[in-house]
Design a protein around this motif. Structure first.
Motif, PDB file in Angstrom:
ATOM      1  N   PRO B 242       0.833  -1.203   0.000  1.00 12.23           N
ATOM      2  CA  PRO B 242       0.000   0.000   0.000  1.00 12.23           C
ATOM      3  C   PRO B 242       0.865   1.249   0.000  1.00 12.23           C
ATOM      4  O   PRO B 242       1.995   1.226   0.496  1.00 12.23           O
ATOM      5  CB  PRO B 242      -0.770  -0.120   1.308  1.00 12.23           C
ATOM      6  N   SER B 243       0.363   2.300  -0.586  1.00 10.94           N
ATOM      7  CA  SER B 243       1.151   3.526  -0.555  1.00 10.94           C
ATOM      8  C   SER B 243       0.231   4.725  -0.602  1.00 10.94           C
ATOM      9  O   SER B 243      -0.892   4.655  -1.093  1.00 10.94           O
ATOM     10  CB  SER B 243       2.118   3.558  -1.731  1.00 10.94           C
ATOM     11  N   ILE B 244       0.741   5.800  -0.079  1.00 15.21           N
ATOM     12  CA  ILE B 244      -0.005   7.057  -0.083  1.00 15.21           C
ATOM     13  C   ILE B 244       1.017   8.172  -0.262  1.00 15.21           C
ATOM     14  O   ILE B 244       2.030   8.187   0.416  1.00 15.21           O
ATOM     15  CB  ILE B 244      -0.840   7.170   1.225  1.00 15.21           C
ATOM     16  N   PRO B 245       0.788   9.068  -1.219  1.00 13.28           N
ATOM     17  CA  PRO B 245       1.784  10.122  -1.437  1.00 13.28           C
ATOM     18  C   PRO B 245       1.873  11.068  -0.231  1.00 13.28           C
ATOM     19  O   PRO B 245       0.899  11.252   0.502  1.00 13.28           O
ATOM     20  CB  PRO B 245       1.262  10.855  -2.668  1.00 13.28           C
ATOM     21  N   ASN B 246       3.055  11.643  -0.059  1.00 10.61           N
ATOM     22  CA  ASN B 246       3.292  12.511   1.096  1.00 10.61           C
ATOM     23  C   ASN B 246       2.267  13.630   1.226  1.00 10.61           C
ATOM     24  O   ASN B 246       1.838  13.974   2.318  1.00 10.61           O
ATOM     25  CB  ASN B 246       4.685  13.147   0.983  1.00 10.61           C
ATOM     26  N   GLU B 247       1.874  14.199   0.059  1.00  7.23           N
ATOM     27  CA  GLU B 247       0.982  15.354   0.147  1.00  7.23           C
ATOM     28  C   GLU B 247      -0.414  14.969   0.638  1.00  7.23           C
ATOM     29  O   GLU B 247      -1.167  15.821   1.089  1.00  7.23           O
ATOM     30  CB  GLU B 247       0.918  16.096  -1.198  1.00  7.23           C
ATOM     31  N   LYS B 248      -0.735  13.677   0.558  1.00  6.88           N
ATOM     32  CA  LYS B 248      -2.051  13.258   1.056  1.00  6.88           C
ATOM     33  C   LYS B 248      -1.947  12.603   2.436  1.00  6.88           C
ATOM     34  O   LYS B 248      -2.952  12.175   3.000  1.00  6.88           O
ATOM     35  CB  LYS B 248      -2.679  12.258   0.080  1.00  6.88           C
ATOM     36  N   LEU B 249      -0.727  12.489   2.930  1.00  7.07           N
ATOM     37  CA  LEU B 249      -0.519  11.747   4.168  1.00  7.07           C
ATOM     38  C   LEU B 249      -1.050  12.511   5.383  1.00  7.07           C
ATOM     39  O   LEU B 249      -0.704  13.665   5.603  1.00  7.07           O
ATOM     40  CB  LEU B 249       0.984  11.479   4.351  1.00  7.07           C
ATOM     41  N   ASN B 250      -1.895  11.852   6.150  1.00  3.69           N
ATOM     42  CA  ASN B 250      -2.311  12.414   7.436  1.00  3.69           C
ATOM     43  C   ASN B 250      -1.225  12.084   8.453  1.00  3.69           C
ATOM     44  O   ASN B 250      -0.945  10.923   8.719  1.00  3.69           O
ATOM     45  CB  ASN B 250      -3.651  11.805   7.850  1.00  3.69           C
ATOM     46  N   ARG B 251      -0.603  13.116   8.993  1.00  2.00           N
ATOM     47  CA  ARG B 251       0.564  12.887   9.864  1.00  2.00           C
ATOM     48  C   ARG B 251       0.187  12.685  11.316  1.00  2.00           C
ATOM     49  O   ARG B 251       1.033  12.403  12.152  1.00  2.00           O
ATOM     50  CB  ARG B 251       1.540  14.051   9.707  1.00  2.00           C
ATOM     51  N   ASP B 252      -1.071  12.869  11.612  1.00  2.00           N
ATOM     52  CA  ASP B 252      -1.557  12.619  12.966  1.00  2.00           C
ATOM     53  C   ASP B 252      -1.925  11.135  13.039  1.00  2.00           C
ATOM     54  O   ASP B 252      -2.948  10.716  12.504  1.00  2.00           O
ATOM     55  CB  ASP B 252      -2.784  13.507  13.222  1.00  2.00           C
ATOM     56  N   GLN B 253      -1.052  10.345  13.682  1.00  2.00           N
ATOM     57  CA  GLN B 253      -1.219   8.891  13.602  1.00  2.00           C
ATOM     58  C   GLN B 253      -1.185   8.200  14.958  1.00  2.00           C
ATOM     59  O   GLN B 253      -0.821   8.788  15.972  1.00  2.00           O
ATOM     60  CB  GLN B 253      -0.112   8.299  12.703  1.00  2.00           C
ATOM     61  N   HIS B 254      -1.572   6.936  14.949  1.00  2.00           N
ATOM     62  CA  HIS B 254      -1.524   6.095  16.148  1.00  2.00           C
ATOM     63  C   HIS B 254      -1.008   4.734  15.710  1.00  2.00           C
ATOM     64  O   HIS B 254      -1.254   4.316  14.571  1.00  2.00           O
ATOM     65  CB  HIS B 254      -2.934   5.976  16.748  1.00  2.00           C
ATOM     66  N   TYR B 255      -0.317   4.051  16.614  1.00  2.00           N
ATOM     67  CA  TYR B 255       0.227   2.730  16.262  1.00  2.00           C
ATOM     68  C   TYR B 255      -0.879   1.794  15.791  1.00  2.00           C
ATOM     69  O   TYR B 255      -0.688   0.990  14.886  1.00  2.00           O
ATOM     70  CB  TYR B 255       0.935   2.119  17.486  1.00  2.00           C
ATOM     71  N   LEU B 256      -2.053   1.902  16.425  1.00  2.00           N
ATOM     72  CA  LEU B 256      -3.143   0.969  16.118  1.00  2.00           C
ATOM     73  C   LEU B 256      -4.096   1.500  15.062  1.00  2.00           C
ATOM     74  O   LEU B 256      -5.127   0.898  14.807  1.00  2.00           O
ATOM     75  CB  LEU B 256      -3.923   0.658  17.405  1.00  2.00           C
ATOM     76  N   SER B 257      -3.781   2.652  14.456  1.00  2.00           N
ATOM     77  CA  SER B 257      -4.745   3.145  13.472  1.00  2.00           C
ATOM     78  C   SER B 257      -4.118   3.415  12.116  1.00  2.00           C
ATOM     79  O   SER B 257      -3.869   2.485  11.348  1.00  2.00           O
ATOM     80  CB  SER B 257      -5.491   4.370  14.004  1.00  2.00           C
ATOM     81  N   ASN B 258      -3.800   4.685  11.809  1.00  2.00           N
ATOM     82  CA  ASN B 258      -3.546   5.056  10.419  1.00  2.00           C
ATOM     83  C   ASN B 258      -2.080   5.207  10.034  1.00  2.00           C
ATOM     84  O   ASN B 258      -1.779   5.835   9.044  1.00  2.00           O
ATOM     85  CB  ASN B 258      -4.274   6.368  10.119  1.00  2.00           C
ATOM     86  N   ARG B 259      -1.156   4.656  10.810  1.00  2.00           N
ATOM     87  CA  ARG B 259       0.252   4.751  10.418  1.00  2.00           C
ATOM     88  C   ARG B 259       0.488   3.966   9.126  1.00  2.00           C
ATOM     89  O   ARG B 259      -0.390   3.213   8.691  1.00  2.00           O
ATOM     90  CB  ARG B 259       1.149   4.195  11.523  1.00  2.00           C
ATOM     91  N   ASP B 260       1.668   4.116   8.543  1.00  2.00           N
ATOM     92  CA  ASP B 260       1.968   3.437   7.281  1.00  2.00           C
ATOM     93  C   ASP B 260       1.673   1.944   7.386  1.00  2.00           C
ATOM     94  O   ASP B 260       2.154   1.270   8.297  1.00  2.00           O
ATOM     95  CB  ASP B 260       3.453   3.638   6.915  1.00  2.00           C
ATOM     96  N   ARG B 261       0.875   1.440   6.438  1.00  2.00           N
ATOM     97  CA  ARG B 261       0.496   0.036   6.436  1.00  2.00           C
ATOM     98  C   ARG B 261       1.496  -0.775   5.621  1.00  2.00           C
ATOM     99  O   ARG B 261       2.354  -0.218   4.925  1.00  2.00           O
ATOM    100  CB  ARG B 261      -0.902  -0.124   5.867  1.00  2.00           C
ATOM    101  N   GLN B 262       1.370  -2.111   5.682  1.00  2.00           N
ATOM    102  CA  GLN B 262       2.314  -2.996   5.005  1.00  2.00           C
ATOM    103  C   GLN B 262       1.596  -3.975   4.104  1.00  2.00           C
ATOM    104  O   GLN B 262       0.443  -4.301   4.332  1.00  2.00           O
ATOM    105  CB  GLN B 262       3.109  -3.797   6.043  1.00  2.00           C
ATOM    106  N   LYS B 263       2.328  -4.467   3.141  1.00  2.00           N
ATOM    107  CA  LYS B 263       1.839  -5.526   2.259  1.00  2.00           C
ATOM    108  C   LYS B 263       1.634  -6.805   3.057  1.00  2.00           C
ATOM    109  O   LYS B 263       2.409  -7.124   3.942  1.00  2.00           O
ATOM    110  CB  LYS B 263       2.899  -5.760   1.177  1.00  2.00           C
ATOM    111  N   GLY B 264       0.547  -7.534   2.739  1.00  2.00           N
ATOM    112  CA  GLY B 264       0.367  -8.870   3.314  1.00  2.00           C
ATOM    113  C   GLY B 264      -0.220  -8.931   4.714  1.00  2.00           C
ATOM    114  O   GLY B 264      -0.115  -9.969   5.356  1.00  2.00           O
ATOM    115  N   VAL B 265      -0.807  -7.831   5.202  1.00  2.00           N
ATOM    116  CA  VAL B 265      -1.425  -7.888   6.531  1.00  2.00           C
ATOM    117  C   VAL B 265      -2.846  -7.341   6.484  1.00  2.00           C
ATOM    118  O   VAL B 265      -3.245  -6.672   5.545  1.00  2.00           O
ATOM    119  CB  VAL B 265      -0.606  -7.116   7.586  1.00  2.00           C
ATOM    120  N   MET B 266      -3.608  -7.628   7.539  1.00  2.00           N
ATOM    121  CA  MET B 266      -4.996  -7.186   7.629  1.00  2.00           C
ATOM    122  C   MET B 266      -5.068  -5.771   8.188  1.00  2.00           C
ATOM    123  O   MET B 266      -4.183  -5.325   8.897  1.00  2.00           O
ATOM    124  CB  MET B 266      -5.790  -8.088   8.579  1.00  2.00           C
TER     125      MET B 266
END
Lengths: 413, 332
Positions: B242-266
């Motif tokens: 998954p990817s999201i360009p920097n200009e659309k990135l919400n920088r307010d994040q939480h470990y259990l919510s919207n941080r950068d996601r990874q391939k192959g996980v739920m």
């Protein structure tokens, strides 16, 4: 220790020698394995997006084959039980072959599960104590235990028997019989646990059925011995290891009864789904007749039903079953029928329609198919390898003192 | 996904699976461009070598740092088993990773559940008009991958006179509200008895004290058993990177919510953990133009959601499955 090393070397030598046909067979399998490995490397790089799976049908060809192969592994019990426990002399001769099938099937099962995982690099998360093993609540955790346990049993018991024979010693029943008893129950357990994996999901009415466990066992005990019968035929034809007519008769009896029970159970499910169809019958409609214009699996499942009925009916007639050629063709027919019914025919409709009633169909892609073929080739490779070593030891051609000079004359494809 | 699509990975990538280039680094650009730069240096010789000498050690230091982070992440524990100290370290490491990979400063929180809070949601079916502003807000807020078109919220258009989600249509593309229809949004119901949780073989998903069902993206092995077990189809899998360009990135994040996601996980809806644990509304509730979404603390007797539960005819979906969702529906 030295003896063991000699055993390993002799075994390896035996497995790497053979007629042209043998090398051709192993070479072909190797090519398929390598193609599979290549596509798996693509999958590792690109992700599971290269398969036909998606969020609606999130399990496909891999898990379908896994489910079927657990049954094939469990079927070894149909030889083990009469041979070791009831002392049936006929079966005793071929039980090692059955255990070889189990080992190969289990290796394929584990390979399919790993191929289906999004993060195979995190497999260690499942290790108890080191990782977080969610046992007993996750049926998948149970499955990990039973599959690996069964693999261990099916490696250790034949190894002990063959190694004893190789050294010219008599195997001590006190040492191996307890494990044989365990392995009989364990075989039932692997397939029951795999059935419960699906039957336990309240989200999927198509799987959420109490007879799924017994259906799994019945189909396994017909398709598994059918596969073993076909391999025995090839072994009989291409090696000095002769299989008596009696073994085929007994196997034929097991296969037939199991296939009859399997058909009855399938019929019971069909009756429940269609006598008074509810919202829970949509998956069955999709599978057998198509649903809202979507019918990808309809020809697939009817092929299976026709083959299944044909094979069961033919095998039921004593005269036809006792005809070697008819018997073998029907064994293969049954094997294919159950592979469809219990593979894609069970897994895919579980997801169609989705939990929210949406219909998105599933078609396996090229890489997915090649990875699947690669894993099957791996299983056949392992099986041939094991049998190639086991037969000369069983026949007494391969033993400790003259291990280097006594392998001639034992060939099989 | 068609039968031969694997032949054209470039086509899938075209829409932006490539990692966006960190704007600050000297090399910049994609892999191909940096290769051509290196070739140019070869030709230019001496003088240019000095220039490479300045930039190469910098980028290799970054690579080393990223490799170290990757190594540490490999051995990372299950989030549930971490102490607060370990959680702080993990979050710092993730922030550092974002700096190195994206060249962006993100703020990743690990706020624990607050005492006396149990989150619940209620949807007013009389006022929902199917605009799907909640869907869009959710995608932006939670940095959802655009190429896979991942969405946590699904709005069903259902013909009046029926009450059956299965007869509903989620892919409507016409002007709303359409005559003779009503709209029913669905997302993770955050069940009190979530069927997705016990099935996980590695305990990578669980229910937090405040009732939110979460996923540890770094612990999930991607078997998708939870996806099959969820009766509400609320879980999503990352079939590709998954990817999201920097200009659309919400920088307010939480470990259990919207941080950068990874391939192959739920992943799944998490009631905007990074917002709601600080007393804010989830993005979907804030975005709703008709006020159909009411989110709040079920344990607070003065909350709006409690008033609704006590005064409206409230129901939940698939109640016969005894999942006890904390996601309610009502009508005026």
């Amino acid at each position: 220790m030295l003896e063991f090393l000699k055993f390993v070397i002799a075994g390896f030598r035996e497995a790497t020698r053979g007629q042209r046909l043998y090398h051709l067979w192993m070479g072909t399998l190797t090519v398929f394995i390598l193609i599979g490995v290549y596509f798996y490397s693509v999958q590792l790089r690109e992700g599971l997006a290269i398969t036909g799976m998606h969020d609606h049908v999130s399990w496909g060809l891999y898990i379908s084959n896994f489910t079927f192969l657990v049954g094939l592994a469990a079927a070894a019990v149909m030889l083990v039980l009469p041979a070791y426990i009831f002392g049936d002399i006929d079966f005793k001769r071929v039980v090692l072959i059955g255990e070889g099938v189990a080992v190969a099937a289990l290796i394929m099962c584990l390979a399919f599960v790993i191929a289906d995982m999004g993060r195979p690099d995190r497999l260690w998360h499942m290790l108890p104590f080191i990782g977080y093993f969610n046992w007993p609540s996750s049926l998948l955790a149970w499955d990990v235990i039973v599959l690996n346990g069964y693999l261990a049993l099916n490696v250790v018991i034949p190894f002990y028997l063959l190694y004893s024979r190789y050294r010219g010693r008599k195997a001590d029943p006190k040492k191996y019989l307890p494990f044989v008893f365990i392995s009989v129950f364990w075989a039932i357990a692997i397939h029951t646990v795999t059935a419960f994996l699906y039957a336990g999901l309240s989200s999927k009415p198509f799987w959420n059925s109490s007879i799924l466990g017994i259906r799994f066992l019945a189909s396994a005990f017909s398709a598994g011995p059918a596969f073993i019968a076909v391999t025995l035929y090839f072994i009989d034809k291409h090696s000095d290891f002769k299989i008596e007519e009696n073994i085929f008769h007994k196997l034929g009896y097991i296969i037939t009864v199991a296939a009859q029970i399997n058909l009855f159970l399938l019929g019971s499910e069909i009756f429940k789904e269609f006598y008074h169809p509810t919202a829970h019958s949509h998956s069955a409609y999709y599978l057998f007749f198509g649903y809202e214009g979507h019918n990808a699996l309809v020809p697939w499942i009817w092929t299976s039903i026709i083959l299944n009925v044909l094979a069961t009916a033919t095998l039921t007639i004593h005269k036809l079953r006792r005809n070697r050629r008819v018997f073998l063709v029907m064994c293969l027919t049954l094997f294919v029928a159950i592979w469809i019914e219990k593979g894609m025919g069970l897994i895919v409709p579980g997801f169609i329609p989705s939990q929210l009633g949406e219909i998105v169909e599933y078609f396996p892609t090229m890489p997915e198919i090649f990875i699947t073929l690669g894993i099957w080739a791996l299983g056949l490779f392992v099986f041939t390898f094991l049998v190639k070593i086991a037969i000369p030891i069983e026949l007494g051609y391969l033993h400790l003192k003259q291990s280097s000079t006594s392998t001639q004359g034992v060939e099989h494809a | 996904m068609g039968f031969f699509d694997w032949l054209f990975p470039a086509r899938r990538k075209a829409a932006g699976t490539e990692q966006p280039a960190p704007p600050s680094t000297a090399g910049g650009g994609s892999y191909n461009r940096s290769v051509s730069r290196r070739d140019v240096f070869k030709i230019l010789g001496g003088a240019a070598l000095t220039a490479t000498a300045c930039s190469t050690p910098f980028s290799s230091k970054e690579e080393k740092e990223l490799a170290r982070i990757g190594w540490e992440e490999f051995f990372q524990k299950n989030y549930r088993e971490m102490t607060q100290e370990e959680r702080d370290q993990v979050v710092q490491r993730l922030e550092q990773k974002a700096r190195l990979k994206r060249g962006v400063n993100v703020n990743i929180k690990n706020t624990p559940p607050q005492d006396g809070v149990l989150f619940g949601y209620a949807i007013n079916l009389s006022t929902c008009r199917g605009y799907r502003d909640c869907v869009k807000a959710c995608m932006l807020e939670n940095n959802l991958d655009e190429e896979m078109a991942m969405q946590y919220i699904r709005v069903f258009e259902i013909k009046k006179g029926k009450f059956d989600v299965e007869a509903g249509e989620a892919q409507y593309g016409h002007e709303v509200p359409a005559e003779g229809n009503f709209y029913l949004p669905m997302q993770c119901m955050h069940c009190e008895e979530p069927p997705c949780v016990p099935v996980c073989p590695v305990g990578a998903t669980w229910k937090e004290e405040d009732g939110i069902v979460v996923v540890d993206y770094n612990w999930c092995i991607g078997c998708r058993y939870c996806e099959a077990a969820c009766p509400y189809w609320a879980r999503r899998f990352n079939w590709q990177e998954p990817s999201i360009p920097n200009e659309k990135l919400n920088r307010d994040q939480h470990y259990l919510s919207n941080r950068d996601r990874q391939k192959g996980v739920m992943e799944k809806c998490h009631f905007c953990v990074h917002r709601t644990r600080e007393g804010r509304q989830p993005a979907c509730a804030e975005a709703c133009p008709t006020g159909a979404r009411i989110f709040g603390n079920l344990l607070d007797p003065d909350s709006e959601i409690r008033w609704i539960l006590e005064n409206k005819k409230v129901f939940r979906l698939k109640e016969e499955l005894k999942t006890e969702p904390k996601f309610f529906y009502f009508m005026d």
